[in-house]
Design an enzyme around this catalytic site. Structure first.
Site, PDB file in Angstrom:
ATOM      1  N   ASP A  67       0.811  -1.222   0.000  1.00 37.50           N
ATOM      2  CA  ASP A  67       0.000   0.000   0.000  1.00 37.50           C
ATOM      3  C   ASP A  67       0.843   1.270   0.000  1.00 37.50           C
ATOM      4  OD1 ASP A  67       0.903  -0.489   2.578  1.00 37.50           O
ATOM      5  OD2 ASP A  67      -1.067  -0.931   3.390  1.00 37.50           O
ATOM      6  N   ASN A 136      -7.706  -2.802  14.333  1.00 38.66           N
ATOM      7  CA  ASN A 136      -9.086  -3.075  13.909  1.00 38.66           C
ATOM      8  C   ASN A 136      -9.161  -4.265  12.956  1.00 38.66           C
ATOM      9  OD1 ASN A 136      -7.984  -2.081  11.569  1.00 38.66           O
ATOM     10  ND2 ASN A 136      -9.405  -0.381  11.311  1.00 38.66           N
ATOM     11  N   HIS A 138      -7.355  -4.695  10.181  1.00 37.49           N
ATOM     12  CA  HIS A 138      -7.057  -4.474   8.760  1.00 37.49           C
ATOM     13  C   HIS A 138      -5.775  -5.187   8.345  1.00 37.49           C
ATOM     14  CE1 HIS A 138      -4.753  -0.413   9.506  1.00 37.49           C
ATOM     15  NE2 HIS A 138      -3.904  -1.398   9.425  1.00 37.49           N
ATOM     16  N   GLU A 143      -9.708  -1.995   5.337  1.00 39.45           N
ATOM     17  CA  GLU A 143     -10.346  -1.674   6.608  1.00 39.45           C
ATOM     18  C   GLU A 143     -11.593  -2.537   6.801  1.00 39.45           C
ATOM     19  OE1 GLU A 143      -8.657  -0.013   8.524  1.00 39.45           O
ATOM     20  OE2 GLU A 143      -8.020   1.953   7.811  1.00 39.45           O
TER      21      GLU A 143
HETATM   22  C1  F6R Z   1       1.390  -1.428   6.154  1.00 41.23           C
HETATM   23  C2  F6R Z   1       0.124  -2.091   6.252  1.00 41.23           C
HETATM   24  C3  F6R Z   1      -0.692  -2.099   7.505  1.00 41.23           C
HETATM   25  C4  F6R Z   1       0.142  -2.375   8.755  1.00 41.23           C
HETATM   26  C5  F6R Z   1      -0.741  -2.295  10.004  1.00 41.23           C
HETATM   27  C6  F6R Z   1       0.059  -2.478  11.279  1.00 41.23           C
HETATM   28  O1  F6R Z   1       1.933  -1.580   4.847  1.00 41.23           O
HETATM   29  O2  F6R Z   1      -0.312  -2.601   5.282  1.00 41.23           O
HETATM   30  O3  F6R Z   1      -1.699  -3.076   7.393  1.00 41.23           O
HETATM   31  O4  F6R Z   1       0.726  -3.636   8.662  1.00 41.23           O
HETATM   32  O5  F6R Z   1      -1.381  -1.048  10.057  1.00 41.23           O
HETATM   33  O6  F6R Z   1       0.900  -1.382  11.440  1.00 41.23           O
HETATM   34  P1  F6R Z   1       2.043  -1.377  12.546  1.00 41.23           P
HETATM   35  O7  F6R Z   1       3.019  -2.411  12.124  1.00 41.23           O
HETATM   36  O8  F6R Z   1       2.613   0.003  12.480  1.00 41.23           O
HETATM   37  O9  F6R Z   1       1.392  -1.702  13.836  1.00 41.23           O
END
Ligand code: F6R
Length: 250
Positions: A67, A136, A138, A143
């Protein structure tokens, strides 16, 4: 799902890196799907160490990132493009021409999404897809409410994601509200193997839902139950809601 529970973040990072190393040793031109955020930083450090000390060769490796934010340039310190170069690519011998990250500052975002999806399919999909998980549930920026059929597209970030990611931007008002993300379908149908990493107790609820909950789009990570080859590597805090006797510990 294979569940591996380890003592701490460092062990989680080392096991993730070892799996990638084995993949690259087996196939020099492996295709890796990569994630950003706090979770994989330790694993990327470990891969850099393996490159320097064990001569792990990335010259033929191809990568696709999950992403990217919309509305900030690639040069922005918090862009995922910048993140990947700072935390990994600048320190290994990867060919920048083999690095793919969605470009959130393209004028035609729909076309960018379509082309990105097509590039993944034409390359033959990911040998290993690395994922983190949001509080959450995701995965990527899929989401709650995302569905099984979603391909790479522009998504609206949820309030909880904006809040969680404000730690990188300093202020929630500075976090972009839109992003390009591989869809759940992109991930599930193009990844031969998926490795999801999670650490810390704030992930425990989402991790529990992913593994034990019903498969439903309210917890997008639960859709991973539909994939035949998923390994989840957790530290003890992220695993605290699971029945630890029933899973593999290292
Ligand atoms: C990042 C991504 C997100 C993160 C998730 C956890 O490329 O796709 O799904 O893996 O938000 O983020 P952290 O690792 O910062 O807790």
């Amino acid at each position: 799902m294979e569940i591996i529970i380890v003592d701490n973040y460092q062990k989680m990072s080392e096991i993730g890196a070892l799996m990638i190393k084995e993949q690259i040793k087996k196939k020099a031109d492996s295709i890796l799907g990569l994630a950003t955020g706090g979770t994989p930083i330790g694993m990327y450090k470990e891969l850099i160490r393996m490159h320097i000390q064990d001569f792990l060769d990335f010259s033929n490796v191809i990568t696709f990132n999950l992403d990217e934010y919309v509305g900030i340039s690639r040069q922005h310190p918090q862009s995922y493009y910048n993140f990947m170069f700072e935390n990994l690519f600048n320190h290994i011998n990867i060919d920048p021409k083999k690095v793919y990250i969605p470009n959130g500052s393209e004028a035609n975002l729909q076309l960018e999404c379509k082309n990105y999806e097509q590039r993944i399919t034409e390359a033959g999909g990911m040998d290993i897809q690395i994922l983190g998980i949001g509080t959450n549930g995701h995965i990527g920026f899929n989401e709650p409410g995302s569905n099984f059929h979603d391909k790479t597209r522009v998504v609206q970030l949820s309030e909880s994601t904006l809040k969680a990611n404000s730690r990188f931007f300093g202020d929630i008002s500075l976090v972009p509200t839109l992003a390009i993300s591989m869809g759940i379908n992109t991930i599930l149908s193009n990844s031969k193997k998926i490795i999801l990493l999670a650490h810390g107790s704030e992930k425990a609820e989402a991790v529990y839902g992913m593994i034990k909950g019903d498969v439903c789009s309210n917890n997008p990570a639960s859709l991973l139950q539909l994939h035949p080859n998923v390994t989840v590597i957790l530290d003890v805090q992220a695993a605290r809601k699971l029945d630890n006797n029933k899973v593999l510990k290292k």
